[in-house]
Write a protein that holds these residues in place. Structure first.
Motif, PDB file in Angstrom:
ATOM      1  N   ASN A  94       0.860  -1.184   0.000  1.00 18.17           N
ATOM      2  CA  ASN A  94       0.000   0.000   0.000  1.00 18.17           C
ATOM      3  C   ASN A  94       0.901   1.240   0.000  1.00 18.17           C
ATOM      4  O   ASN A  94       1.771   1.376   0.860  1.00 18.17           O
ATOM      5  N   GLY A  95       0.680   2.128  -0.964  1.00 13.41           N
ATOM      6  CA  GLY A  95       1.551   3.293  -1.152  1.00 13.41           C
ATOM      7  C   GLY A  95       1.510   4.285  -0.007  1.00 13.41           C
ATOM      8  O   GLY A  95       2.397   5.142   0.101  1.00 13.41           O
ATOM      9  N   ASP A  96       0.493   4.214   0.836  1.00 12.35           N
ATOM     10  CA  ASP A  96       0.403   5.164   1.959  1.00 12.35           C
ATOM     11  C   ASP A  96       1.198   4.710   3.180  1.00 12.35           C
ATOM     12  O   ASP A  96       1.303   5.447   4.155  1.00 12.35           O
ATOM     13  N   LEU A  97       1.732   3.485   3.135  1.00  9.80           N
ATOM     14  CA  LEU A  97       2.465   2.985   4.310  1.00  9.80           C
ATOM     15  C   LEU A  97       3.902   3.497   4.318  1.00  9.80           C
ATOM     16  O   LEU A  97       4.572   3.496   3.280  1.00  9.80           O
ATOM     17  N   VAL A 149      -4.388  -2.272  11.545  1.00 13.24           N
ATOM     18  CA  VAL A 149      -4.849  -3.659  11.479  1.00 13.24           C
ATOM     19  C   VAL A 149      -5.431  -3.909  10.096  1.00 13.24           C
ATOM     20  O   VAL A 149      -6.277  -3.144   9.639  1.00 13.24           O
ATOM     21  N   GLY A 150      -4.976  -4.945   9.419  1.00  8.22           N
ATOM     22  CA  GLY A 150      -5.525  -5.222   8.093  1.00  8.22           C
ATOM     23  C   GLY A 150      -4.963  -6.499   7.500  1.00  8.22           C
ATOM     24  O   GLY A 150      -4.124  -7.170   8.111  1.00  8.22           O
ATOM     25  N   PRO A 151      -5.434  -6.829   6.291  1.00  8.19           N
ATOM     26  CA  PRO A 151      -5.016  -8.078   5.647  1.00  8.19           C
ATOM     27  C   PRO A 151      -3.636  -7.981   5.018  1.00  8.19           C
ATOM     28  O   PRO A 151      -3.263  -6.935   4.493  1.00  8.19           O
ATOM     29  N   ILE A 152      -2.907  -9.067   5.084  1.00  3.69           N
ATOM     30  CA  ILE A 152      -1.583  -9.128   4.461  1.00  3.69           C
ATOM     31  C   ILE A 152      -1.522 -10.316   3.501  1.00  3.69           C
ATOM     32  O   ILE A 152      -2.466 -11.111   3.414  1.00  3.69           O
ATOM     33  N   HIS A 165       3.714  -6.972  -9.452  1.00  4.72           N
ATOM     34  CA  HIS A 165       2.924  -8.069  -8.884  1.00  4.72           C
ATOM     35  C   HIS A 165       2.037  -7.590  -7.733  1.00  4.72           C
ATOM     36  O   HIS A 165       0.938  -8.094  -7.525  1.00  4.72           O
ATOM     37  N   TYR A 166       2.530  -6.613  -6.984  1.00  2.71           N
ATOM     38  CA  TYR A 166       1.802  -6.155  -5.791  1.00  2.71           C
ATOM     39  C   TYR A 166       0.476  -5.479  -6.122  1.00  2.71           C
ATOM     40  O   TYR A 166      -0.421  -5.403  -5.286  1.00  2.71           O
ATOM     41  N   GLU A 167       0.326  -4.971  -7.353  1.00  2.00           N
ATOM     42  CA  GLU A 167      -0.798  -4.071  -7.635  1.00  2.00           C
ATOM     43  C   GLU A 167      -2.154  -4.754  -7.452  1.00  2.00           C
ATOM     44  O   GLU A 167      -3.069  -4.178  -6.876  1.00  2.00           O
ATOM     45  N   LYS A 168      -2.271  -5.973  -7.950  1.00  2.00           N
ATOM     46  CA  LYS A 168      -3.558  -6.686  -7.836  1.00  2.00           C
ATOM     47  C   LYS A 168      -3.914  -6.910  -6.366  1.00  2.00           C
ATOM     48  O   LYS A 168      -5.052  -6.710  -5.939  1.00  2.00           O
ATOM     49  N   TRP A 169      -2.913  -7.304  -5.585  1.00  2.00           N
ATOM     50  CA  TRP A 169      -3.162  -7.533  -4.155  1.00  2.00           C
ATOM     51  C   TRP A 169      -3.554  -6.226  -3.473  1.00  2.00           C
ATOM     52  O   TRP A 169      -4.470  -6.187  -2.652  1.00  2.00           O
ATOM     53  N   ALA A 170      -2.851  -5.163  -3.839  1.00  2.86           N
ATOM     54  CA  ALA A 170      -3.163  -3.845  -3.256  1.00  2.86           C
ATOM     55  C   ALA A 170      -4.587  -3.429  -3.628  1.00  2.86           C
ATOM     56  O   ALA A 170      -5.313  -2.883  -2.788  1.00  2.86           O
ATOM     57  N   ASP A 171      -4.993  -3.736  -4.869  1.00  6.11           N
ATOM     58  CA  ASP A 171      -6.364  -3.409  -5.304  1.00  6.11           C
ATOM     59  C   ASP A 171      -7.400  -4.078  -4.403  1.00  6.11           C
ATOM     60  O   ASP A 171      -8.509  -3.581  -4.249  1.00  6.11           O
ATOM     61  N   PHE A 172      -7.041  -5.234  -3.852  1.00  7.42           N
ATOM     62  CA  PHE A 172      -7.974  -5.975  -2.993  1.00  7.42           C
ATOM     63  C   PHE A 172      -7.740  -5.662  -1.508  1.00  7.42           C
ATOM     64  O   PHE A 172      -8.187  -6.399  -0.627  1.00  7.42           O
ATOM     65  N   GLY A 173      -7.020  -4.591  -1.226  1.00  8.95           N
ATOM     66  CA  GLY A 173      -6.885  -4.107   0.151  1.00  8.95           C
ATOM     67  C   GLY A 173      -5.744  -4.689   0.950  1.00  8.95           C
ATOM     68  O   GLY A 173      -5.612  -4.423   2.152  1.00  8.95           O
ATOM     69  N   ILE A 174      -4.909  -5.514   0.301  1.00 10.62           N
ATOM     70  CA  ILE A 174      -3.777  -6.113   1.026  1.00 10.62           C
ATOM     71  C   ILE A 174      -2.749  -5.020   1.336  1.00 10.62           C
ATOM     72  O   ILE A 174      -2.334  -4.273   0.445  1.00 10.62           O
ATOM     73  N   LEU A 175      -2.338  -4.948   2.596  1.00 13.19           N
ATOM     74  CA  LEU A 175      -1.436  -3.876   3.022  1.00 13.19           C
ATOM     75  C   LEU A 175       0.020  -4.173   2.701  1.00 13.19           C
ATOM     76  O   LEU A 175       0.768  -3.267   2.334  1.00 13.19           O
ATOM     77  N   ALA A 176       0.433  -5.444   2.895  1.00 15.48           N
ATOM     78  CA  ALA A 176       1.871  -5.717   2.865  1.00 15.48           C
ATOM     79  C   ALA A 176       2.130  -7.199   2.634  1.00 15.48           C
ATOM     80  O   ALA A 176       1.220  -8.031   2.761  1.00 15.48           O
ATOM     81  N   ILE A 198       2.624  -9.550  14.239  1.00 10.78           N
ATOM     82  CA  ILE A 198       2.860  -8.111  14.336  1.00 10.78           C
ATOM     83  C   ILE A 198       4.082  -7.830  13.468  1.00 10.78           C
ATOM     84  O   ILE A 198       5.127  -8.482  13.623  1.00 10.78           O
ATOM     85  N   LEU A 199       3.944  -6.886  12.546  1.00 13.08           N
ATOM     86  CA  LEU A 199       4.991  -6.686  11.542  1.00 13.08           C
ATOM     87  C   LEU A 199       5.355  -5.213  11.441  1.00 13.08           C
ATOM     88  O   LEU A 199       4.479  -4.352  11.548  1.00 13.08           O
ATOM     89  N   THR A 200       6.630  -4.930  11.213  1.00 15.40           N
ATOM     90  CA  THR A 200       6.988  -3.545  10.882  1.00 15.40           C
ATOM     91  C   THR A 200       7.372  -3.484   9.405  1.00 15.40           C
ATOM     92  O   THR A 200       7.946  -4.434   8.861  1.00 15.40           O
ATOM     93  N   VAL A 201       7.062  -2.374   8.799  1.00 17.51           N
ATOM     94  CA  VAL A 201       7.355  -2.194   7.375  1.00 17.51           C
ATOM     95  C   VAL A 201       8.855  -1.925   7.219  1.00 17.51           C
ATOM     96  O   VAL A 201       9.375  -0.939   7.735  1.00 17.51           O
ATOM     97  N   SER A 202       9.526  -2.859   6.523  1.00 16.04           N
ATOM     98  CA  SER A 202      10.982  -2.715   6.335  1.00 16.04           C
ATOM     99  C   SER A 202      11.327  -2.227   4.932  1.00 16.04           C
ATOM    100  O   SER A 202      12.453  -1.795   4.684  1.00 16.04           O
ATOM    101  N   ASP A 203      10.359  -2.326   4.013  1.00 13.29           N
ATOM    102  CA  ASP A 203      10.605  -1.865   2.640  1.00 13.29           C
ATOM    103  C   ASP A 203       9.262  -1.648   1.954  1.00 13.29           C
ATOM    104  O   ASP A 203       8.238  -2.104   2.456  1.00 13.29           O
TER     105      ASP A 203
END
Ligand code: HPA
Length: 231
Positions: A94-97, A149-152, A165-176, A198-203
């Motif tokens: 997700n581009g906002d993360l 909190v959200g789907p990964i 590859h990420y775009e389709k998943w992002a379209d369906f609300g997948i965060l990471a 529990i995950l931190t965004v590393s990239d």
């Protein structure tokens, strides 16, 4: 004694933190636990049990990917674990993360077939334990820690052929994306124990941003504290 964890029943606490990197298990034991005992060094996959604020907790490295994590989680459950909390990193879809944000994984879609043998011809939805998720979310809020909190997505593939590859998943609300939680959630459900990632965004797969070593360290310790509070 199990095959990959040189421990007996009683050596493992009911709450177990699960970093992928065994040196993160050591870092958590060194930084946060008192009276920590290293119960496992088979394959260098370190595991410790100690006390956090007087409560017994274990921390066990799992390695990378679902096959590796599943070995350790199966054995931990046989050894009496009741609450399994993955503490790891993820790549933003997700581009906002932003780098360093903390995500609690509500569900974990996957491209792996690791859960398929349970349900041939159907698609099982690996889901966090609501009780653990709710408690962790409330603890984060009361500590003023910003969590999402959200789907990964749990993937078998770190280096995807298609950079988009990420775009389709992002379209369906997948965060990471990460590589373990779908197996963790399914195994926990099967064995009637609690699990959370529990995950931190590393990239970021969207912007190409990558956390520095110092950022990774700082964010990891924040996340570890949140997870330890659930013991
Ligand atoms: N892909 C897969 N797993 C990950 C990533 C990633 O970009 N970042 C952290 N874990």
């Amino acid at each position: 004694m199990s095959i990959h964890i040189s421990a007996n029943k009683g050596d493992i606490a009911e709450t177990v933190l699960l970093p992928g990197d065994p040196l993160r298990a050591k870092a958590i034991a060194d930084n946060f636990l008192t009276d920590a005992v290293c119960y496992n060094n088979v394959r260098g996959m370190l595991g410790y049990t100690g006390l956090y604020n007087g409560k017994r907790v274990s921390v066990q490295g799992t390695g990378m990917g679902m096959p590796s994590l599943a070995i350790y989680v199966n054995e931990l459950i046989q050894l009496g674990a009741k609450r399994l909390i993955r503490v790891g990193t993820c790549g933003a879809y997700n581009g906002d993360l932003n780098i360093g944000e903390i995500i609690i994984a509500l569900s974990a879609s996957t491209d792996s077939n690791i859960n398929d043998h349970y349900f041939p011809g159907a698609s099982y939805a690996p889901t966090a334990s609501f009780n653990l998720l709710h408690k962790t979310y409330e603890a984060a809020k009361s500590e003023g820690l910003n969590v999402l909190v959200g789907p990964i997505f749990s993937s078998d593939i770190f280096y995807q052929d298609d950079p988009k590859h990420y775009e389709k998943w992002a379209d369906f609300g997948i965060l990471a994306v990460e590589m373990e939680s779908a197996a963790l959630y399914a195994l926990a459900a099967k064995h009637n124990v609690e699990a959370l990632a529990i995950l931190t965004v590393s990239d970021s797969l969207v912007t190409g941003a990558i956390a520095s070593a110092e950022e990774r360290e700082k964010n990891f310790l924040k996340m570890a504290t949140l997870a330890l509070g659930q013991a």
